[in-house]
Design a protein around this motif. Structure first.
Motif, PDB file in Angstrom:
ATOM      1  N   ASP A 149     -10.696 -61.139  37.135  1.00 35.10           N
ATOM      2  CA  ASP A 149     -11.624 -60.302  36.368  1.00 35.10           C
ATOM      3  C   ASP A 149     -10.911 -59.131  35.698  1.00 35.10           C
ATOM      4  N   THR A 150      -9.616 -59.319  35.423  1.00 33.32           N
ATOM      5  CA  THR A 150      -8.830 -58.248  34.824  1.00 33.32           C
ATOM      6  C   THR A 150      -8.510 -58.559  33.361  1.00 33.32           C
ATOM      7  N   VAL A 151      -8.028 -57.548  32.645  1.00 28.69           N
ATOM      8  CA  VAL A 151      -7.600 -57.748  31.255  1.00 28.69           C
ATOM      9  C   VAL A 151      -6.455 -58.752  31.200  1.00 28.69           C
ATOM     10  N   ARG A 152      -5.540 -58.654  32.160  1.00 28.11           N
ATOM     11  CA  ARG A 152      -4.423 -59.595  32.203  1.00 28.11           C
ATOM     12  C   ARG A 152      -4.920 -61.020  32.331  1.00 28.11           C
ATOM     13  N   ALA A 153      -5.884 -61.257  33.241  1.00 29.90           N
ATOM     14  CA  ALA A 153      -6.410 -62.600  33.437  1.00 29.90           C
ATOM     15  C   ALA A 153      -7.089 -63.114  32.174  1.00 29.90           C
ATOM     16  N   PHE A 154      -7.823 -62.227  31.497  1.00 27.14           N
ATOM     17  CA  PHE A 154      -8.488 -62.614  30.244  1.00 27.14           C
ATOM     18  C   PHE A 154      -7.463 -63.030  29.195  1.00 27.14           C
ATOM     19  N   LYS A 155      -6.371 -62.249  29.063  1.00 31.48           N
ATOM     20  CA  LYS A 155      -5.338 -62.580  28.080  1.00 31.48           C
ATOM     21  C   LYS A 155      -4.628 -63.880  28.439  1.00 31.48           C
ATOM     22  N   GLU A 156      -4.409 -64.099  29.727  1.00 28.62           N
ATOM     23  CA  GLU A 156      -3.759 -65.336  30.143  1.00 28.62           C
ATOM     24  C   GLU A 156      -4.621 -66.553  29.811  1.00 28.62           C
ATOM     25  N   ARG A 157      -5.929 -66.443  30.099  1.00 26.32           N
ATOM     26  CA  ARG A 157      -6.840 -67.570  29.832  1.00 26.32           C
ATOM     27  C   ARG A 157      -6.918 -67.892  28.348  1.00 26.32           C
ATOM     28  N   ASN A 158      -6.886 -66.841  27.527  1.00 25.25           N
ATOM     29  CA  ASN A 158      -7.053 -67.033  26.087  1.00 25.25           C
ATOM     30  C   ASN A 158      -5.729 -67.010  25.317  1.00 25.25           C
ATOM     31  N   LYS A 159      -4.616 -66.925  26.066  1.00 25.37           N
ATOM     32  CA  LYS A 159      -3.275 -66.933  25.477  1.00 25.37           C
ATOM     33  C   LYS A 159      -3.142 -65.884  24.372  1.00 25.37           C
ATOM     34  N   LEU A 160      -3.436 -64.645  24.763  1.00 21.62           N
ATOM     35  CA  LEU A 160      -3.367 -63.527  23.821  1.00 21.62           C
ATOM     36  C   LEU A 160      -2.167 -62.642  24.150  1.00 21.62           C
ATOM     37  N   GLY A 161      -1.703 -61.886  23.124  1.00 21.68           N
ATOM     38  CA  GLY A 161      -0.625 -60.933  23.328  1.00 21.68           C
ATOM     39  C   GLY A 161       0.627 -61.604  23.863  1.00 21.68           C
ATOM     40  N   ARG A 162       1.187 -61.038  24.923  1.00 22.42           N
ATOM     41  CA  ARG A 162       2.434 -61.582  25.465  1.00 22.42           C
ATOM     42  C   ARG A 162       2.239 -62.914  26.174  1.00 22.42           C
ATOM     43  N   PHE A 163       0.983 -63.363  26.304  1.00 21.47           N
ATOM     44  CA  PHE A 163       0.723 -64.651  26.940  1.00 21.47           C
ATOM     45  C   PHE A 163       0.494 -65.767  25.909  1.00 21.47           C
ATOM     46  N   SER A 164       0.592 -65.431  24.619  1.00 22.57           N
ATOM     47  CA  SER A 164       0.454 -66.457  23.585  1.00 22.57           C
ATOM     48  C   SER A 164       1.656 -67.387  23.625  1.00 22.57           C
ATOM     49  N   ASP A 165       1.489 -68.591  23.079  1.00 22.08           N
ATOM     50  CA  ASP A 165       2.583 -69.571  23.085  1.00 22.08           C
ATOM     51  C   ASP A 165       3.811 -69.019  22.373  1.00 22.08           C
ATOM     52  N   GLU A 166       3.576 -68.322  21.252  1.00 20.99           N
ATOM     53  CA  GLU A 166       4.691 -67.768  20.478  1.00 20.99           C
ATOM     54  C   GLU A 166       5.425 -66.699  21.270  1.00 20.99           C
ATOM     55  N   ALA A 167       4.664 -65.820  21.951  1.00 21.98           N
ATOM     56  CA  ALA A 167       5.286 -64.751  22.723  1.00 21.98           C
ATOM     57  C   ALA A 167       6.061 -65.315  23.909  1.00 21.98           C
ATOM     58  N   VAL A 168       5.485 -66.339  24.562  1.00 17.82           N
ATOM     59  CA  VAL A 168       6.166 -66.954  25.699  1.00 17.82           C
ATOM     60  C   VAL A 168       7.473 -67.592  25.257  1.00 17.82           C
ATOM     61  N   GLN A 169       7.451 -68.252  24.073  1.00 18.89           N
ATOM     62  CA  GLN A 169       8.668 -68.875  23.555  1.00 18.89           C
ATOM     63  C   GLN A 169       9.719 -67.829  23.213  1.00 18.89           C
ATOM     64  N   GLN A 170       9.293 -66.739  22.577  1.00 18.55           N
ATOM     65  CA  GLN A 170      10.214 -65.667  22.236  1.00 18.55           C
ATOM     66  C   GLN A 170      10.823 -65.045  23.485  1.00 18.55           C
ATOM     67  N   MET A 171      10.015 -64.868  24.523  1.00 18.30           N
ATOM     68  CA  MET A 171      10.510 -64.298  25.766  1.00 18.30           C
ATOM     69  C   MET A 171      11.534 -65.225  26.413  1.00 18.30           C
ATOM     70  N   ALA A 172      11.253 -66.530  26.373  1.00 15.93           N
ATOM     71  CA  ALA A 172      12.184 -67.496  26.956  1.00 15.93           C
ATOM     72  C   ALA A 172      13.517 -67.485  26.214  1.00 15.93           C
ATOM     73  N   GLU A 173      13.461 -67.394  24.873  1.00 17.02           N
ATOM     74  CA  GLU A 173      14.685 -67.344  24.075  1.00 17.02           C
ATOM     75  C   GLU A 173      15.478 -66.070  24.364  1.00 17.02           C
ATOM     76  N   LEU A 174      14.753 -64.954  24.534  1.00 23.11           N
ATOM     77  CA  LEU A 174      15.421 -63.686  24.834  1.00 23.11           C
ATOM     78  C   LEU A 174      16.104 -63.751  26.202  1.00 23.11           C
ATOM     79  N   GLU A 175      15.422 -64.353  27.176  1.00 22.23           N
ATOM     80  CA  GLU A 175      16.005 -64.485  28.509  1.00 22.23           C
ATOM     81  C   GLU A 175      17.269 -65.334  28.461  1.00 22.23           C
ATOM     82  N   GLN A 176      17.258 -66.386  27.652  1.00 22.21           N
ATOM     83  CA  GLN A 176      18.437 -67.239  27.517  1.00 22.21           C
ATOM     84  C   GLN A 176      19.602 -66.467  26.905  1.00 22.21           C
TER      85      GLN A 176
END
Length: 242
Positions: A111-138
């Motif tokens: 019931d948190t903002v984080r959970a809402f963003k995760e469910r709807n893939k918003l902000g840093r939880f979007s597919d694009e953001a997740v891919q960018q984060m993975a590339e940065l980690e690499q």
């Protein structure tokens, strides 16, 4: 009904403007002031001031407000005569018990903002953001693997900053202050933020203000000799002749 406006003050630095009915008794007045001052009726001592000039005590609970020489914008100063009362309990937020969650408990809630963003893939939880984060980690992992303690390096300050500082790598690894990989650098000049320790944990030893921690992607390893801030004697002679 006769109304008068006064300034209510306390030793705890409460300063509030209030309208009083001259038809109230002093006991009723103290009752209405309690939510403002935090002082109970039975231990509230009132004094009347004109600015800083003391006019007199307001000491008879049975008398009416209008029976005292209270005029607009005079000051009513309230003091608690109970020496055992906890001061500032109405104004000191540090006395309020806070509801806190650990990061793990917060992640488990739905019931948190984080959970809402995760469910709807918003902000840093979007597919694009997740891919960018993975590339940065690499990139950071790849850069990290090229470094070793003792290497000379150049550190880029900021995201797109052209300002760079030289130093020596003194630490490589994870830390307690933030997750992920970190590079501990001893700068050649006092441009750092610490001496190699953060929050009481020491990772390396450096003079005060010479130590700093940066992400691997901000560090370039190479032949970076210490910069001579004052130049050679020949350069100084040339400057003097110009």
């Amino acid at each position: 009904m006769s109304i008068v406006t006064v300034i209510v003050t306390t030793p705890e630095n409460i300063n509030a403007e209030r309208r009083l009915d001259k038809g109230w008794t002093i006991e009723e007045l103290k009752c209405k002031l309690e939510p403002i001052t935090g002082i109970p009726i039975d231990s509230c001592k009132l004094s009347l001031y004109q600015g800083d000039l003391f006019i007199g005590p307001i000491d008879d609970d049975s008398r009416l407000v209008g029976s005292y020489p209270i005029e607009d914008y005079m000051r009513l100063h309230a003091v608690d005569t109970n020496p055992h009362r906890i001061k500032n309990q109405y104004t000191d937020v540090s006395l309020v018990e806070k509801f806190e969650l650990t990061d793990e408990e917060y992640r488990k809630r739905n019931d948190t903002v984080r959970a809402f963003k995760e469910r709807n893939k918003l902000g840093r939880f979007s597919d694009e953001a997740v891919q960018q984060m993975a590339e940065l980690e690499q990139k950071m992992q790849a850069a990290f693997e090229t470094m070793k303690v003792g290497d000379r390096c150049e550190v880029q300050l900021g995201t797109e900053s052209e300002i760079k500082r030289r130093g020596t790598i003194k630490f490589l690894g994870t830390t307690e202050f933030q997750p992920g990989l970190w590079v501990g650098v001893q700068y050649d000049e006092p441009f750092g933020k610490n001496d190699g320790s953060v929050q009481g944990v020491r990772y390396f030893t450096a003079p005060p203000k010479y130590g700093g921690f940066v992400r691997p992607n901000k560090v370039t390893v190479g032949d970076f000799p210490e910069e001579d801030l004052f130049g050679s004697d020949e350069e100084l002679d040339e400057l003097e002749e110009m």
